[in-house]
Write an enzyme that holds these catalytic residues in place. Structure first.
Site, PDB file in Angstrom:
ATOM      1  N   HIS A   1      -9.120  -6.965 -43.005  1.00 14.85           N
ATOM      2  CA  HIS A   1      -8.712  -8.151 -43.206  1.00 14.85           C
ATOM      3  C   HIS A   1      -8.722  -9.123 -41.887  1.00 14.85           C
ATOM      4  O   HIS A   1      -8.681 -10.425 -42.061  1.00 14.85           O
ATOM      5  CB  HIS A   1      -7.321  -8.317 -43.975  1.00 14.85           C
ATOM      6  CG  HIS A   1      -6.213  -7.976 -43.114  1.00 14.85           C
ATOM      7  ND1 HIS A   1      -5.364  -6.918 -43.091  1.00 14.85           N
ATOM      8  CD2 HIS A   1      -5.408  -9.052 -42.130  1.00 14.85           C
ATOM      9  CE1 HIS A   1      -4.490  -7.090 -42.197  1.00 14.85           C
ATOM     10  NE2 HIS A   1      -4.398  -8.267 -41.653  1.00 14.85           N
TER      11      HIS A   1
ATOM     12  N   ASN B   1      -0.392  -9.140 -34.839  1.00 10.50           N
ATOM     13  CA  ASN B   1      -0.346  -7.743 -34.764  1.00 10.50           C
ATOM     14  C   ASN B   1      -1.527  -7.001 -35.619  1.00 10.50           C
ATOM     15  O   ASN B   1      -1.527  -5.804 -35.327  1.00 10.50           O
ATOM     16  CB  ASN B   1       1.141  -7.268 -34.993  1.00 10.50           C
ATOM     17  CG  ASN B   1       1.943  -7.288 -33.592  1.00 10.50           C
ATOM     18  OD1 ASN B   1       2.851  -8.025 -33.936  1.00 10.50           O
ATOM     19  ND2 ASN B   1       1.485  -6.648 -32.632  1.00 10.50           N
ATOM     20  N   SER B   2      -1.965  -7.452 -36.639  1.00 12.17           N
ATOM     21  CA  SER B   2      -2.672  -6.625 -37.272  1.00 12.17           C
ATOM     22  C   SER B   2      -4.110  -6.109 -36.539  1.00 12.17           C
ATOM     23  O   SER B   2      -4.382  -6.839 -35.988  1.00 12.17           O
ATOM     24  CB  SER B   2      -3.092  -7.526 -38.726  1.00 12.17           C
ATOM     25  OG  SER B   2      -2.143  -7.783 -39.583  1.00 12.17           O
TER      26      SER B   2
ATOM     27  N   LEU C   1     -11.794  12.519 -59.828  1.00 11.02           N
ATOM     28  CA  LEU C   1     -11.614  13.559 -60.905  1.00 11.02           C
ATOM     29  C   LEU C   1     -12.544  13.323 -61.930  1.00 11.02           C
ATOM     30  O   LEU C   1     -12.934  14.193 -62.775  1.00 11.02           O
ATOM     31  CB  LEU C   1     -10.257  13.705 -61.239  1.00 11.02           C
ATOM     32  CG  LEU C   1      -9.124  14.425 -60.154  1.00 11.02           C
ATOM     33  CD1 LEU C   1      -7.894  14.154 -60.523  1.00 11.02           C
ATOM     34  CD2 LEU C   1      -9.647  15.957 -60.030  1.00 11.02           C
TER      35      LEU C   1
ATOM     36  N   ASP D   1      -8.338  -0.873 -45.669  1.00 15.77           N
ATOM     37  CA  ASP D   1      -8.199  -2.186 -44.658  1.00 15.77           C
ATOM     38  C   ASP D   1      -8.523  -1.508 -43.167  1.00 15.77           C
ATOM     39  O   ASP D   1      -7.693  -1.734 -42.301  1.00 15.77           O
ATOM     40  CB  ASP D   1      -6.790  -2.622 -44.788  1.00 15.77           C
ATOM     41  CG  ASP D   1      -6.451  -3.998 -44.128  1.00 15.77           C
ATOM     42  OD1 ASP D   1      -7.426  -4.816 -43.813  1.00 15.77           O
ATOM     43  OD2 ASP D   1      -5.377  -4.229 -43.720  1.00 15.77           O
TER      44      ASP D   1
ATOM     45  N   THR E   1      -0.789  -2.846 -39.947  1.00 11.71           N
ATOM     46  CA  THR E   1      -1.535  -3.578 -41.008  1.00 11.71           C
ATOM     47  C   THR E   1      -0.839  -4.413 -41.683  1.00 11.71           C
ATOM     48  O   THR E   1      -1.228  -5.376 -42.240  1.00 11.71           O
ATOM     49  CB  THR E   1      -2.286  -2.655 -41.912  1.00 11.71           C
ATOM     50  OG1 THR E   1      -2.929  -3.143 -42.758  1.00 11.71           O
ATOM     51  CG2 THR E   1      -1.167  -1.659 -42.658  1.00 11.71           C
TER      52      THR E   1
END
Length: 476
Positions: free
Chosen positions: A126, A229-230, A288, A156, A246
């Site tokens: 992002h 901070n991401s 699955l 992300d 994140t």
């Protein structure tokens, strides 16, 4: 000094400085015989932080951070967008194209150098999503152009490359070894003010169920992770990277600040995604090949389950990993590889974090009795061509919904692209449409949508969501 003299002195001080000062003086003037006995010695407490770090005699994280901070970078993105006074209205935008202007949107985030030899930098998807240009500013002040390698929206994670010249990288630690209560440090560029370090503890591990995010297996920490901070580093006290920062949670929104609920992607997940992105530019996931629903109290009573917890199998696709493993409709999956499965979303999240070819063990309730089954996951389809499903859909490409929409409760499939002049386009289908139902039967995702076309339907009607509108679209 006599007692009467001490008392007079205390009273004089009380008049001048108040009762507190007088009491303190009186206590200090007591003779040893008058003093109250000291309490019995208690067991000494051991400090949780180390008594020394490196050669320092006082507790400090500075030596460790001196090794870490050169590997944490600021990420600057630019995106060209065209804006119109008429907003997104397609008619007026076409009528007055001269009023549409180009604008440059800029944003800031963080990143981590994880391979100094190849110049590999990790950040969040992002942070760089939709960017036309990305640059990286190092801790030493250098700003370098970054080349995009690949990203994965559902976890992300994004990988970039910068020139490998005098770089310092962070070693990847073992996030599986983290325990609740371990000290961690977050490093990044919050609000664009410059590199900042915050510390805290691991509040929880394996955190999931957060709305609006993708596949989830987060480290939760009370170390502050604010906007900007991401993509930055979460490190342990050895200076090893254990997570990529994140997200943070605040009921008033992310710009309201940090309240001690912050989340990072563990390196156990990051490593797998990064290796796939570097090798192929994309991520392949296992599946699955079944559909499930939550187990409620009514179903639990009918299926012989003691607790209303688990994912009830409602459909098994032919030739799938689930079919090969022997799963049947009515089975209740309660655990996968030893991890609790509380419902449909928990099972889907578990699948999304597994690589193609993974062997998993399932704990299943069948007619009220426990059964263990083993399955080898097949590759999850990324997209389907409409012509392979039905000629009336020729020219359209269908894809899974982004996982962040599924976590928000959305279902269906996404129309990824529609070729101009194709039969699908003539029928009115548009890129960006979300198909939530069809005359071919109910479905939740891409495999379910495909399963409805085993036989060509006489009439094909799609129920679509386009923007804020919902309607039925006949396909001829």
């Amino acid at each position: 000094m006599k007692t009467s003299t001490k008392t007079l002195l205390a009273l004089s001080l009380a008049a001048t400085f108040g009762g507190f000062a007088a009491t303190a003086i009186r206590e200090g003037l007591r003779t040893p015989a008058e003093a109250e006995p000291l309490p019995a010695a208690s067991t000494p407490m051991t400090a949780v932080l180390p008594a020394s770090v490196g050669n320092q005699t006082l507790p400090t994280l500075a030596p460790m951070l001196a090794r870490v901070t050169p590997a944490v970078v600021s990420v600057h993105t630019k995106q060209r967008v065209r804006v119109s006074p008429f907003g997104s209205d397609p008619i007026f935008r076409r009528m007055f194209p001269e009023l549409t202007q180009e604008r440059i949107n800029e944003s800031l985030g963080s990143g981590v150098i994880v391979d100094a030899q190849r110049g590999l930098v990790l950040t969040n998807h992002h942070v760089i999503e939709g960017a036309d240009a990305v640059s990286v500013t190092l801790a030493d002040g250098r700003t370098l152009k970054a080349d995009f390698i690949g990203s994965d929206a559902d976890t992300d994670i994004a990988v970039m490359r910068i020139p490998a010249d005098k770089l310092q990288a962070l070693p990847l630690g073992d996030s599986n070894a983290l325990r609740v209560g371990d000290f961690v440090v977050a490093v990044g560029n919050p609000f664009g003010i410059g590199q900042t370090v915050t510390s805290g503890i691991v509040s929880a591990i394996g955190r999931s169920g957060l709305r609006g995010l993708g596949f989830q297996n987060f480290i939760q920490t009370d170390a502050s992770i604010n906007p900007g901070n991401s993509g930055g580093a979460l490190v342990n006290l050895n200076g090893e990277l254990v997570g990529i920062n994140t997200a943070s949670f605040n009921p008033r929104g992310s710009m309201a600040g940090n309240i001690g609920l912050s989340f990072a992607i563990p390196t156990s997940l990051v490593r797998n995604v990064m290796d796939q992105l570097v090798a192929t530019g994309e991520v392949r996931r296992g599946t699955l090949g079944l559909e499930t629903q939550d187990l409620d109290a009514r179903l639990a009573a009918g299926l012989g389950a003691a607790d209303a917890r688990g994912a009830v199998v409602t459909r098994v696709f032919g030739g799938s990993a689930a079919a090969t493993a022997g799963l049947r409709p009515g089975d209740v999956i309660t655990a996968a590889n030893g991890e609790r499965v509380d419902g449909h979303d928990a099972l889907r999240n578990f699948e999304g974090l597994q690589a193609v070819g993974s062997r998993i063990t399932l704990d299943v309730l069948r007619d009220g009795k426990p059964v263990k089954l083993t399955a080898t996951l097949h590759e999850q389809p990324r997209a389907l061509a409409g012509a392979d499903l039905d000629t009336r859909l020729a020219g359209a490409t269908f894809a899974e919904l982004p996982e962040r929409l599924r976590q928000a409760g959305e279902r269906g499939v996404l129309v990824e692209a529609v070729a101009r002049g194709s039969r699908a386009a003539q029928n009115g289908l548009q890129a960006g449409d979300r198909i939530v139902a069809a005359s071919t039967g109910e479905f939740e995702d891409l495999p379910g949508f495909r399963a409805g076309f085993t036989r060509a339907p006489a009439q094909l009607v799609l129920r679509i969501v386009r923007g804020n509108q919902r309607g039925d679209l006949p396909m001829r």
